[in-house]
Enzyme design. Structure first.
Site, PDB file in Angstrom:
ATOM      1  CB  ILE A   1      36.508  45.984  32.364  1.00 49.39           C
ATOM      2  CG1 ILE A   1      36.881  46.748  31.089  1.00 49.39           C
ATOM      3  CG2 ILE A   1      37.762  45.543  33.119  1.00 49.39           C
ATOM      4  CD1 ILE A   1      37.638  48.031  31.343  1.00 49.39           C
TER       5      ILE A   1
ATOM      6  N   GLY B   1      31.514  44.626  40.229  1.00 41.79           N
ATOM      7  CA  GLY B   1      31.820  44.560  41.652  1.00 41.79           C
ATOM      8  C   GLY B   1      30.661  45.041  42.481  1.00 41.79           C
TER       9      GLY B   1
ATOM     10  CG  ASP C   1      38.130  48.476  47.736  1.00 45.23           C
ATOM     11  OD1 ASP C   1      38.401  47.566  48.541  1.00 45.23           O
ATOM     12  OD2 ASP C   1      37.470  48.283  46.699  1.00 45.23           O
TER      13      ASP C   1
END
Length: 844
Positions: free
Chosen positions: A92, A95, A210
């Site tokens: 997907i 990061g 975050d």
């Protein structure tokens, strides 16, 4: 070199420099740091420290991916591997903390899609693994409709910690809103879902750390799902003391610079207010299409959102003009966003729940805690929220205009009295001192944190008792308190203060003559707003006698008094008596220099409505055209006050037998109010209601039902049940359904309208009598003639008592009786009521 203090300005500047540095290649970064060293050595030193920490951890920010998760998905060895009981099917995204994959269970129990988040192996120490397992246990309790559920977790054979999360098919929050051009209100409602999820996590002692649009997805059903709680940190009370310091320090690592709080950037301990800051950044971006510091340089605080909305942003916000978009955001939303973005955590909202509550206050027209807690602000919010209700209860004429007349005249009267008080000098100082003491009493020690205007007024009204030996000062103070109660809709309390003001002026003897007249006028208005028109008339007549004896201060005061006299006469059914008084007021108004077009528009409108009540509809339309022209001179082509004049123009065109013009004006007014005020504003609802009523009289029942349902869709949003428009729209809806032969549904709406009015208004009120007459007419349709007759006769008698023999609402009541007896086959009774209507029309 001594460190320069970290002021809000420097923290904001540091965040901007850090984001800029992360975007630069090595050679450009070195040059950037040299230039910064020359400009600000302390800032350059701090920035190098942040960059060193970033380089040492490699996992704290959104940095380039490592070889564990190759950039090319085609050579990603994780695809096809099994993690726990899940088989990875595709990637997907990647990061700084790791990578996210789509996967499915492969243990034959059932096929369930999940999202697998793999963390980088080199970031995990032995103590971190223990902490990771404890986090997994606590995060597993985060069962909330707006949080993507944690399903499983563990560590792979080669040392990669992983989480298995609920798979969410959706778009990032900002993308979802922009691609669908959601309105500001719709964006705020979605954002409140985010706040709900964050608040739930905080109550479970979990800080997200975050928050950003990429971690807030919206699915096809418009439901928010908050992601990535798998990397959240726990608040100290969720851990034992041995792990507390380590975890808090680690909490400074996982962040996205553009959304991180100042304390995160500095590696300081964080709490729930850090997430509040990040929510503020997200909200700013939802409104403006960019982050607070994205396009600014070195400012201490971000630009106000209302000033950051560009013309290009309008389409995405479904706004037609930049002025309207900025007006929609200016004030409350500016204050809410900037409070969430405070550099100092203690000055932000204490929780996501408080932030959400303030947004809800804004959406429902209530004062927000982020705005200065002044009396003027709170009263203003109350009046805007309940203006239509207050006016509708008060009187027929001004309710048609929409409240602008009373607002303008009262503002002028207040200004005149203030000028006079300033001229008198000593009493002005005394008034100021009293009001300062009154407002100064509104402190947390006296009333608690959330001080209400009502509490301050109650306290002030008691304090005013000490002014008995200074009757002129007491009267002036009572008038101010009474006027504020009136604006708050506290009519009986306003009446009590005005009555005390009258008594104070009477103690002054002849010196108080003009002051007594003014106090009696205000007392009359309090009675008028309670629907007690006969009592209001008596008080105004007494004021009239005193004004005749002592004179008016100026023509403005005289015009205001004349308008009040004519309004009352019209309300008690003496339309012919009201007409010459309105004519006199208009003549005086037109002699004013300089001309005041806003007041002239109101005077034209008042006279036009009376002319229409007298059957002179063509001349009434001419006056209304002049009123619209004056309003446009005062406010421009498109303005809320212009719309307030257009609305009665449509009604008069309807009465004049000009249905095509009326429909065109109704639609113009609806379009203007929708563009200026938004889809949920009560003023828009009033015009839609009047249009629905117009359509009902033209037997366009299906269209009338549709418009009435649009009004009632605002029920519980911008209008509560006690708002007069809610039972009024229920009444039109019920009668229109009757017209479609949906009698059961029609009766339900009519009876609910009656029930609400009985719960809001005192016995004998004309609106209750009107509702009873409508239910009676419905019973006649059902053939229940005896029950219908009882209700209709009672309704007619109460309406005559409340509004006078010639009032239009009484004509409607008698028309229902004629129709009842026609259906019932009682021609003698038909003749009796027709003759009574004819005598009333002739004035005999």
């Amino acid at each position: 070199m001594a460190n320069v203090p970290l002021t809000p300005e420097r923290l904001a500047r540091m965040q901007e420099c850090f984001e800029r540095a992360l975007e630069l290649e090595d050679s450009a970064l070195a040059a950037y740091l040299r230039d910064l060293q020359t400009e600000d050595a302390d800032l350059a030193m701090r920035l190098r420290g942040l960059l060193d920490a970033h380089a040492q951890t490699g996992s704290g920010f959104e940095s380039p991916v490592s070889l564990e998760f190759p950039e090319d998905e085609g050579v990603d060895s994780w695809i096809g591997r099994t993690v726990g009981v899940y088989e990875i099917t595709r990637r997907i995204g990647v990061g700084g903390m790791g990578a996210v994959y789509a996967a499915a269970r492969n243990d034959d129990q059932f096929r369930k899609r999940v999202a697998i988040k793999l963390l980088r192996a080199q970031t995990v120490s032995e103590s971190a693994v223990r902490r990771f397992r404890r986090e997994r246990q606590i995060l597993a309790t985060l069962e909330h409709p707006h949080i993507a559920a944690l399903l499983d977790g563990g560590v792979t054979g080669d040392g990669h910690p992983f989480f298995a999360m609920e798979y969410v098919e959706g778009e990032p929050l900002t993308t979802y809103c922009d691609t669908r051009a959601l309105s500001i209100t719709e964006r705020l409602e979605l954002f409140r879902q985010v706040c709900s999820a964050v608040q739930f996590a905080h109550q479970s002692l979990v800080v997200h750390r975050d928050l950003k649009p990429a971690n807030i997805l919206v699915n096809a059903d418009g439901q928010v799902k908050l992601l990535d709680f798998g990397i959240a940190s726990l608040l100290p009370s969720a851990l034992d003391g041995a792990e507390e310091e380590t975890l808090t320090r680690a909490g400074a690592r996982a962040l996205t610079p553009g959304y991180a709080s100042p304390e995160q950037l500095l590696g300081l301990p964080i709490g729930t207010r850090s997430d509040v800051y990040s929510l503020g950044v997200v909200l700013y971006e939802l409104l403006c299409g960019k982050r607070p510091f994205q396009s600014r340089s070195g400012d201490a605080v971000p630009a106000r959102p209302s000033g950051a909305i560009t013309a290009e942003r309008l389409t995405q916000l479904s706004e037609r003009s930049s002025d309207r978009a900025r007006m929609r955001v200016a004030g409350d939303l500016d204050a809410i966003v900037l409070k969430a973005l405070r550099t100092e955590p203690e000055r932000r909202y204490g929780s996501a729940e408080e932030l959400s509550a303030d947004i809800n206050n804004h959406l429902t027209g209530r004062p927000v805690s982020a705005r200065p807690d002044s009396m003027g602000y709170r009263v203003g919010k109350f009046v805007r929220r309940r203006r239509a209700e207050s006016v509708a209860v008060a009187l027929t004429l001004v309710s048609i205009v929409g409240g602008s007349v009373v607002a303008i005249r009262q503002e002028r009267a207040a200004n005149r009295e203030r000028v006079r008080a300033e001229a008198e000098g000593k009493r002005a100082a005394e008034v100021t001192a009293f009001l300062t003491t009154m407002l100064g009493a509104a402190n947390p020690g006296a009333f608690g944190r959330d001080v209400k205007v009502r509490e301050v007024l109650d306290s002030a009204s008691i304090s005013a008792n000490a002014l008995a030996r200074q009757p002129a000062l007491e009267s002036e103070i009572r008038m101010i308190i009474g006027g504020t109660y009136l604006a708050l809709g506290e009519f009986p309390l306003a009446e009590a203060q005005y009555r005390l003001a009258v008594h104070a002026q009477q103690r002054r003897g002849s010196a108080g003559g003009r002051g007594e007249a003014l106090a009696l006028s205000q007392l009359s208005m309090a009675k008028e707003f309670q629907g007690q028109f006969a009592a209001a008339d008596t008080l105004l007549r007494a004021a009239d006698t005193l004004f005749t004896r002592h004179g008016f201060v100026d023509d403005e005061q005289r015009i205001s008094h004349l308008d009040a006299r004519a309004r009352i006469l019209s309300s008690i059914g003496d339309t012919k008596g009201a007409e010459p008084i309105f004519i006199e007021a208009l003549a005086l108004q037109r002699r004013q220099v300089p001309a005041n077009d806003s007041s002239i528009a109101a005077s034209y409108t008042n006279l036009a409505v009376v002319q229409s009540d007298l059957g002179n509809n063509r001349s009434a339309e001419t006056l209304m055209v002049a009123a619209v022209a004056a309003a446009r001179r005062a406010y421009g082509t498109s303005h809320p006050h212009v719309a307030a004049i257009l609305s009665p123009l449509a009604s008069i065109q309807e009465r004049a037998g000009l249905p095509a013009r009326a429909e065109s004006t109704y639609r113009e007014t609806i379009a203007m109010r929708r563009a200026l005020l938004g889809d949920d504003h009560p003023d828009l609802a009033w015009t839609m209601h009047n249009f629905a009523d117009f359509l009902m009289t033209k037997e366009r029942y299906a269209e009338s039902v549709a418009w009435s349902r649009q009004v009632l869709a605002m029920r519980g949003k911008s209008m509560k049940d006690e708002h007069p428009l809610i039972p009024a729209s229920m009444s039109v809806l019920g009668r229109s359904l009757d017209g479609l032969d949906s009698l059961d549904a029609g009766e339900r709406w009519l009876r609910e309208s009656l029930a609400i009015r009985k719960s809001v208004y005192p016995p004998g009120h004309f609106l209750i009598a009107s509702s009873e007459g409508q239910v009676g007419a419905h019973l006649a349709l059902r053939g229940r003639y005896a029950s219908a007759e009882s209700m209709l006769l009672k309704s007619e008698q109460q309406l005559v008592a409340a509004r006078g023999d010639g009032a239009p609402i009484v004509v409607d009541a008698r028309t229902r009786l004629v129709k009842l007896y026609q259906r019932w086959g009682k021609p003698d009774s038909v003749r009796v009521w027709q003759e009574r209507m004819a005598r009333s029309a002739k004035g005999s």
